[in-house]
Design an enzyme around this catalytic site. Sequence first.
Site, PDB file in Angstrom:
ATOM      1  N   ASP A 202      -2.347   0.016   4.807  1.00 31.00           N
ATOM      2  CA  ASP A 202      -2.314   0.565   3.453  1.00 31.00           C
ATOM      3  C   ASP A 202      -0.952   1.220   3.179  1.00 31.00           C
ATOM      4  OD1 ASP A 202      -3.984   1.263   1.056  1.00 31.00           O
ATOM      5  OD2 ASP A 202      -3.428   3.296   1.652  1.00 31.00           O
ATOM      6  N   GLU A 270       0.797  -3.578   3.227  1.00 30.14           N
ATOM      7  CA  GLU A 270       0.774  -3.448   1.770  1.00 30.14           C
ATOM      8  C   GLU A 270       2.082  -2.784   1.352  1.00 30.14           C
ATOM      9  OE1 GLU A 270      -1.448  -1.471  -2.059  1.00 30.14           O
ATOM     10  OE2 GLU A 270      -1.367  -0.407  -0.160  1.00 30.14           O
TER      11      GLU A 270
END
Length: 539
Positions: A202, A270
Amino acid sequence: MTEPRPWWQTGVIYQVYPRSFQDSDGDGVGDLEGVRQRLDYLVWLGVDALWLSPFYPSPQADFGYDVADYCDVDPLFGDLDAFDRLVADAHDRGLRVIVDWVPNHSSDRHPWFVESRRSRDSSKREWYVWRDPAPDGSPPNNWLSAFGGPAWTLDEATGQYYLHSFLKEQPDLNWRSPRLKEAMLDTLRFWMARGVDGFRIDVAHHVLKDPGLRDNPPNPAPSGGHKPTSPYDAQLHVHDKDHPDAHALYREVRAVVDGFDSRERVTLGEIHLPDALDRWAAYYGGETLDEIHMPLNFGLLNVEWTVEGLRRHVAAVEAAVPDGAWPNYVLGNHDERRLATRLGPKRARLAALLLLTLRGTPTLYYGDELGIPDVAVPADRVRDPMGVRSGVPGLGRDSGRTPMAWDTSLSAGFSTEPPKGLWLPLHRHWGRENVASQSKDENSMLSLYRALLGLRRERPALRTGAYRPLTGSSDKVFSFERRLGSDRVVVSMNLGDEPAIVSSQAPPVLSTLPGPVSRDQLRPWEGRILEPAGRTLSA
Ligand code: NOJ
């Protein structure tokens, strides 16, 4: 013909948002046992790996991206046994399992943060980013939260601010603390020991910031052409993310992941740096390719749907990805509006073709294979904190996170709970647009995805062949070749409202539109895979 390539280069990744895939215990929220029950669907569809968005214990302030324990399962989603069963059954079916790893921030309820905020002398104070107020009592610098407001919240009890790049319930971890780093690397080891095949990282580029906490300068060109202007976009984010020190950290992460055992694993980062493909690509690790296996490429989400726009984007990606590294493409995820709504029905079928034929690993977002549209979530059912906080209807991300539609039974087979009790509403046409109905219709979106996935499996050229753009007879037709050795296919798509003449003599292997195909004409918004003359279909 052999393809000595790891599974994550030849395969297709499917993102499961666990809250919305399958509810097995009737509480209106999906869970891990539900995902396990649907594994055969993923095999039937023809994907190779599933990526699970967070299922860790969490107060759910940001739907699991606020982790209160990195090494457990939230009771809402099941328990570790349910996770083990899911991994075992996925592996039995030849599916890989990728889990989300959220290293930039934890939940403010994580015991690490609870301890850290206890006192300035806490043994875990340095596990988070704490700073004294500015002399006038205001935050230490001008950094902003990506979700709005300052990136700092004052802890009255200890008189210092803590940093949170997202919600105040998501304090940023301090990766400059060796003890924090070791504790977090251990969480990778924990999941690898349970058999996971990789991690989606993330906001990977947020983890390290300027140690001097310098102010971000103003952005001379806010919005960068990709997002509406906001106070966040009005800054150039040169000090609060994408710090050069992150590269050394990802070399360590990579060593931990690659060195764990003999299983071939992947890391997906990400990393949103839409205006700086070079900095995005740097996360592959330069010539040594020893950082993140694949920084996720979100460029297609904002691409201009013209021949020039698509050609330019693919050329830029092909040029940016370092030699020996592998590209990838994303067309939807839980943070975006639904593909079918963003692109509209005509383009959505071409998008499926594009995603599954470009050179690079595709990531599919659950439900896009049915063409699930954005759902207008009534104000009293808005759940996304971003939406709640903004108060602007439709601004949150709920509309693209609604439950999967499986069949025509109660709640589309997603849950035994009636529709009103689901955490988010189903899409409006679920009675018609669901897996059971679409699988019986050879012209459905689902049948198109399945045919494309089947073809990709069958054709080495589509999986790993080289990409070469072709210039066609019409400026509305985007065409490219994929070739591996003697295996060659041509992909052509008409991006216009008029039929387009094409100089093809070959019969199409696949068309995105139902109905009769003409060999020398593409219908408006039709895409095709062609078998150049002289080749047979078999790989
Ligand atoms: C990116 C995730 O995809 C998004 O859903 C989340 O809100 C932020 N990171 C913060 O973790």
